[in-house]
Design a protein around this motif. Structure first.
Motif, PDB file in Angstrom:
ATOM      1  N   LYS A 188      21.308 -21.019  43.353  1.00 39.60           N
ATOM      2  CA  LYS A 188      20.188 -21.925  43.086  1.00 39.60           C
ATOM      3  C   LYS A 188      19.048 -21.139  42.502  1.00 39.60           C
ATOM      4  CE  LYS A 188      19.728 -26.119  45.602  1.00 39.60           C
ATOM      5  NZ  LYS A 188      19.256 -26.756  46.825  1.00 39.60           N
ATOM      6  N   LYS A 189      18.679 -21.480  41.289  1.00 40.13           N
ATOM      7  CA  LYS A 189      17.603 -20.734  40.645  1.00 40.13           C
ATOM      8  C   LYS A 189      16.406 -21.633  40.425  1.00 40.13           C
ATOM      9  CE  LYS A 189      20.015 -17.014  38.876  1.00 40.13           C
ATOM     10  NZ  LYS A 189      19.696 -15.707  38.473  1.00 40.13           N
ATOM     11  N   GLN A 190      15.255 -21.009  40.542  1.00 34.52           N
ATOM     12  CA  GLN A 190      14.010 -21.720  40.297  1.00 34.52           C
ATOM     13  C   GLN A 190      13.234 -20.966  39.258  1.00 34.52           C
ATOM     14  OE1 GLN A 190      11.372 -22.159  43.577  1.00 34.52           O
ATOM     15  NE2 GLN A 190      12.435 -23.981  44.280  1.00 34.52           N
ATOM     16  N   LEU A 191      12.536 -21.686  38.443  1.00 31.76           N
ATOM     17  CA  LEU A 191      11.771 -21.029  37.392  1.00 31.76           C
ATOM     18  C   LEU A 191      10.504 -21.828  37.157  1.00 31.76           C
ATOM     19  CD1 LEU A 191      12.135 -18.705  35.340  1.00 31.76           C
ATOM     20  CD2 LEU A 191      12.920 -20.422  33.749  1.00 31.76           C
ATOM     21  N   THR A 192       9.384 -21.130  37.194  1.00 30.78           N
ATOM     22  CA  THR A 192       8.123 -21.797  36.903  1.00 30.78           C
ATOM     23  C   THR A 192       7.620 -21.315  35.551  1.00 30.78           C
ATOM     24  OG1 THR A 192       7.685 -21.637  39.249  1.00 30.78           O
ATOM     25  CG2 THR A 192       5.866 -22.353  37.851  1.00 30.78           C
ATOM     26  N   ILE A 193       7.310 -22.235  34.672  1.00 30.97           N
ATOM     27  CA  ILE A 193       6.791 -21.849  33.366  1.00 30.97           C
ATOM     28  C   ILE A 193       5.388 -22.421  33.207  1.00 30.97           C
ATOM     29  CG2 ILE A 193       7.190 -21.912  30.885  1.00 30.97           C
ATOM     30  CD1 ILE A 193      10.069 -22.794  31.584  1.00 30.97           C
ATOM     31  N   PRO A 194       4.369 -21.571  33.239  1.00 34.61           N
ATOM     32  CA  PRO A 194       3.023 -22.083  32.967  1.00 34.61           C
ATOM     33  C   PRO A 194       2.961 -22.568  31.517  1.00 34.61           C
ATOM     34  CG  PRO A 194       2.968 -19.872  33.916  1.00 34.61           C
ATOM     35  CD  PRO A 194       4.380 -20.154  33.552  1.00 34.61           C
ATOM     36  N   LEU A 195       2.435 -23.766  31.309  1.00 35.82           N
ATOM     37  CA  LEU A 195       2.414 -24.335  29.957  1.00 35.82           C
ATOM     38  C   LEU A 195       1.692 -23.432  28.969  1.00 35.82           C
ATOM     39  CD1 LEU A 195       1.770 -28.132  30.515  1.00 35.82           C
ATOM     40  CD2 LEU A 195       3.867 -26.988  29.857  1.00 35.82           C
ATOM     41  N   LYS A 196       0.675 -22.726  29.477  1.00 35.45           N
ATOM     42  CA  LYS A 196      -0.128 -21.853  28.620  1.00 35.45           C
ATOM     43  C   LYS A 196       0.702 -20.761  27.969  1.00 35.45           C
ATOM     44  CE  LYS A 196      -3.972 -20.943  31.245  1.00 35.45           C
ATOM     45  NZ  LYS A 196      -4.881 -19.942  31.719  1.00 35.45           N
ATOM     46  N   ARG A 197       1.795 -20.405  28.652  1.00 37.36           N
ATOM     47  CA  ARG A 197       2.554 -19.260  28.156  1.00 37.36           C
ATOM     48  C   ARG A 197       3.625 -19.643  27.156  1.00 37.36           C
ATOM     49  NH1 ARG A 197       3.555 -14.340  31.698  1.00 37.36           N
ATOM     50  NH2 ARG A 197       1.434 -13.673  31.510  1.00 37.36           N
ATOM     51  N   ILE A 198       3.810 -20.926  26.941  1.00 36.73           N
ATOM     52  CA  ILE A 198       4.829 -21.333  25.978  1.00 36.73           C
ATOM     53  C   ILE A 198       4.337 -21.033  24.571  1.00 36.73           C
ATOM     54  CG2 ILE A 198       6.054 -23.300  25.011  1.00 36.73           C
ATOM     55  CD1 ILE A 198       6.195 -24.476  27.760  1.00 36.73           C
ATOM     56  N   GLN A 199       5.135 -20.311  23.808  1.00 38.03           N
ATOM     57  CA  GLN A 199       4.733 -19.911  22.463  1.00 38.03           C
ATOM     58  C   GLN A 199       5.349 -20.792  21.389  1.00 38.03           C
ATOM     59  OE1 GLN A 199       2.589 -17.126  22.086  1.00 38.03           O
ATOM     60  NE2 GLN A 199       2.481 -17.370  24.293  1.00 38.03           N
ATOM     61  N   ALA A 200       6.503 -21.338  21.689  1.00 41.10           N
ATOM     62  CA  ALA A 200       7.160 -22.195  20.706  1.00 41.10           C
ATOM     63  C   ALA A 200       8.228 -23.012  21.417  1.00 41.10           C
ATOM     64  CB  ALA A 200       7.794 -21.367  19.600  1.00 41.10           C
ATOM     65  N   ILE A 201       8.544 -24.152  20.832  1.00 39.59           N
ATOM     66  CA  ILE A 201       9.610 -24.985  21.364  1.00 39.59           C
ATOM     67  C   ILE A 201      10.716 -25.052  20.323  1.00 39.59           C
ATOM     68  CG2 ILE A 201      10.235 -27.346  22.003  1.00 39.59           C
ATOM     69  CD1 ILE A 201       8.588 -26.066  24.115  1.00 39.59           C
ATOM     70  N   GLY A 202      11.947 -24.912  20.776  1.00 38.80           N
ATOM     71  CA  GLY A 202      13.061 -24.936  19.840  1.00 38.80           C
ATOM     72  C   GLY A 202      14.052 -26.022  20.190  1.00 38.80           C
ATOM     73  N   VAL A 203      14.671 -26.578  19.142  1.00 37.04           N
ATOM     74  CA  VAL A 203      15.750 -27.534  19.348  1.00 37.04           C
ATOM     75  C   VAL A 203      16.966 -26.950  18.657  1.00 37.04           C
ATOM     76  CG1 VAL A 203      16.551 -29.865  18.917  1.00 37.04           C
ATOM     77  CG2 VAL A 203      14.136 -29.445  19.346  1.00 37.04           C
ATOM     78  N   GLN A 204      18.020 -26.715  19.436  1.00 43.04           N
ATOM     79  CA  GLN A 204      19.188 -26.067  18.860  1.00 43.04           C
ATOM     80  C   GLN A 204      20.362 -27.029  18.790  1.00 43.04           C
ATOM     81  OE1 GLN A 204      21.448 -22.922  21.042  1.00 43.04           O
ATOM     82  NE2 GLN A 204      20.939 -21.723  19.235  1.00 43.04           N
ATOM     83  N   GLU A 205      20.988 -27.078  17.601  1.00 44.77           N
ATOM     84  CA  GLU A 205      22.198 -27.879  17.450  1.00 44.77           C
ATOM     85  C   GLU A 205      23.319 -26.919  17.120  1.00 44.77           C
ATOM     86  OE1 GLU A 205      21.480 -31.508  14.944  1.00 44.77           O
ATOM     87  OE2 GLU A 205      19.549 -30.565  14.733  1.00 44.77           O
TER      88      GLU A 205
END
Lengths: 159, 479
Positions: free
Chosen positions: B265-282
């Motif tokens: 069981k893994k947990q991950l917290t991502i502060p929104l401020k730290r997001i640099q880019a969003i990717g959509v992969q097909e």
């Protein structure tokens, strides 16, 4: 990005690059020399030494006599209030924009060869990349460094 | 407030032990191979001694590792001979994640990972094993300050009630597994494993097996191969399903919260401020089925979270659902992803040339040395030609007021959405041939994992477009 940046690097840069190229090519010549000695000692086929010589001569002409000049002609930079604009590259021309608010720190750097010609290079680091303006006059370099670090102001919450 | 010194759960000894053994395993195996014939007894003696030492160290390091909460600080003291103290202030803590491996779950334990705001690999604490209750208590207490800061506990609570969340369904999970393409990875591992095992098997065994297989006849061999492939495929599905099982993403006020994993069981917290880019992969398998993966580039963070180089925000969804998903979780990144400005037609020849050239060389070599096998490279050549075509077609970009969307394909088709202020530098590259064709390559840099730069390239755009994009990026004219 249609116009290249205005300022060139110092003219002595060519000399400095030439010397560092001579040093690197010197290694090649040493290797050729060793091969030459080995060839005569062990009676290896003659084409080995021939190839080594051709490689040494060609790279000497290329790296010592041709490239420094081309490189100097291509290197340009311009520092605006909001961003830094750099152009470099001989075969592939690259033009880069670095916004001031992304600059994290600026360094000046000087090796023994640059020091001889009283030159220094300026390195600009962002959180993701490093950019270098090589071989400026010492006083220009430190002035540029101070100016950039004065203009740089990273937004804390953006990191 | 808990303030007494505490040790980790004794199971931490097991983790210490396993970790140390794993690190020593390579040496143990290598020395086994070289000493097994002549010095087996001494070898066993040394290994036994080694294991004993490791065990002692594991116990001691557990015994000497304590943590406690004092006022607004988490204080950790550790080190067997050299004592080290690490004090982490509550205010500096960015995220606290509880993860549990299979062993953790047997003992009802969790691993607590504490990350601070420092970018890169710096100051981060890991409590290897505490009970679930203690872990949760720790998290509650370390988080209190952060929430109280704004003095709006009440509104915060309310928001948390209707905070959006999304969980993967079993159907989708299965689709994700069956299209993951991890069979390739497993095949590679298997091939590697076989070549390693080969050294330990007697030659005789090898020859017998070989004769046996030959004796079976071609049809049975093919059937066997298909069965093996099928089993591998099932394993691949299982692997993906275990990794992404129960995948849940949840949005709190300023952070995304991801839990996943069937066994672990893994947990991950991502502060929104730290997001640099969003990717959509097909990926090439999922694209025809209309499925995509949504991921994020997050600055900083650490690799031992078991994440890959990009952080998966949702492993699989339909292409049409992406907009709603982004709208709900990260509305800043909603863009008209599909209406892109394409690459110019004249760029196609560069794309074809680039993707064909390595296979062209292979084909030339094969034609020279083994002309009877030329059909192989020719097929590859045609495939790479088609890939070049696809790559050209995939390339494109779009700017909105503060958003830049670029799309490119290596094998999978990636669409990256980047906010203007996240772009660290902008580079235009041009070689002689491109210049003659009025084309240029665009290179964008953002902050990636571990504070290392991540670069996106879009090759052979019209030079005009690259300049227009530079104007969009430049801070100069807008003043």
């Amino acid at each position: 990005m249609r116009q290249p940046p205005k300022n060139r690097v110092a003219k002595d840069a060519m000399k400095a690059w030439k010397i560092s190229a001579i040093l690197s090519v010197g290694v090649l010549w040493l290797i050729s020399l060793t091969i030459g000695i080995l060839t005569s000692l062990f009676a290896w086929p003659i084409w080995i030494i021939f190839i080594a010589l051709v490689i040494s001569v060609v790279s000497t002409i290329l790296f010592v006599f041709i490239l420094p000049r081309l490189r100097w002609r291509r290197w340009r930079y311009e520092v605006f209030e909001q961003e830094i604009y750099i152009q470099h590259g001989i075969l592939i021309v690259s033009r880069t924009l670095v916004p001031m608010i992304r600059v994290q720190h600026v360094d000046t750097k000087q090796g023994p060869i640059l020091k001889r010609f009283r030159l220094a290079s300026v390195t600009i680091s962002t959180a993701a990349t490093t950019h270098e303006i090589p071989a400026l006059l010492e006083e220009d370099a430190s002035e540029l460094r101070d100016r950039i670090s004065g203009l740089a102001r990273v937004d804390e919450d953006d990191v | 407030m808990m303030s007494e010194q505490r040790r980790l759960h004794p199971a931490a000894i097991i983790f210490n032990f396993i970790k140390a053994i794993r690190e020593a395993l390579f040496v143990i195996i290598i020395s086994f191979i070289s000493f097994k014939d002549d010095y087996l007894f001494y070898y066993l003696l040394v290994v036994a001694g080694l294991v004993l030492i490791i065990l002692t160290i594991s116990v001691l390091s557990w015994y000497r590792y304590t943590y406690r909460l004092v006022d607004d600080e988490l204080q950790i003291e550790y080190g067997i001979i050299v004592r080290k103290k690490r004090y982490i202030s509550k205010n500096r803590i960015q995220s606290i994640d509880l993860t549990a491996s299979v062993i953790h779950r047997i003992f009802k334990l969790v691993k607590v990972q504490i990350e601070t705001a420092g970018s890169g690999m710096s100051a981060e604490a890991t409590l290897k094993a505490v009970t679930v209750g203690q872990g949760e208590q720790l998290r509650r207490e370390l988080k209190v300050v952060q929430q109280g800061e704004g003095g709006e506990d009440f509104t915060r609570n309310q928001e948390e009630l209707d905070s959006p969340s999304k969980q993967i369904s079993w159907n989708r999970l299965f689709v994700a597994g069956s299209t993951s393409g991890s069979i390739g990875v497993i095949l590679a591992l298997l091939a590697f494993g076989l070549s390693e095992i080969e050294q330990f098997l007697p030659d005789q065994f090898f020859n017998q097996t070989f004769e046996w297989v030959i004796g079976l006849g071609i049809s049975i061999v093919i059937v066997l191969a298909i069965i093996v492939l099928f089993v591998l495929y099932l394993l691949g599905i299982a692997g993906t399903m275990i990794k992404y099982g129960n995948f849940t993403i949840q949005k709190n006020k300023e952070e995304l919260f991801i839990t996943r994993g069937l066994l672990e069981k893994k947990q991950l917290t991502i502060p929104l401020k730290r997001i640099q880019a969003i990717g959509v992969q097909e990926s090439i398998i999922r694209q025809p089925l209309g499925y995509v993966t949504v991921f994020a580039e997050v600055a900083g963070g650490s690799l031992d979270k078991g994440e890959d180089f990009s952080t998966v925000l949702f492993p699989i969804m339909k292409r049409e659902e992406v907009d709603a998903f982004l709208q709900e979780f990260i509305p800043t990144y909603v863009s008209e992803r599909t209406k892109l400005h394409p690459l110019p037609k004249r760029a196609l020849k560069f794309y074809l040339f680039r993707s064909v050239i390595p296979f062209f060389i292979v084909a030339a070599l094969v034609l020279y040395f083994y002309p009877q096998f030329i059909w192989g490279p020719v097929i590859l050549l045609l495939a790479s030609l088609y890939l070049g075509l696809l790559r050209h077609r995939a390339g494109g970009f779009r700017t909105e007021e503060k958003l830049l969307t670029i799309r490119y394909r290596v094998l999978s088709k990636n669409t990256m959405i980047i906010v203007h202020k996240r772009i660290q530098s902008y580079e235009k590259k041009q070689h002689k041939l491109q210049k003659s064709q009025q084309l240029a390559t665009l290179n964008l840099s953002i902050i990636g994992k571990l504070g290392v730069g991540k670069h996106y390239k879009l090759k052979d755009l019209a030079v005009n477009d690259v300049d227009l994009l530079a104007d969009w990026y430049s801070y100069r004219k807008k003043g």
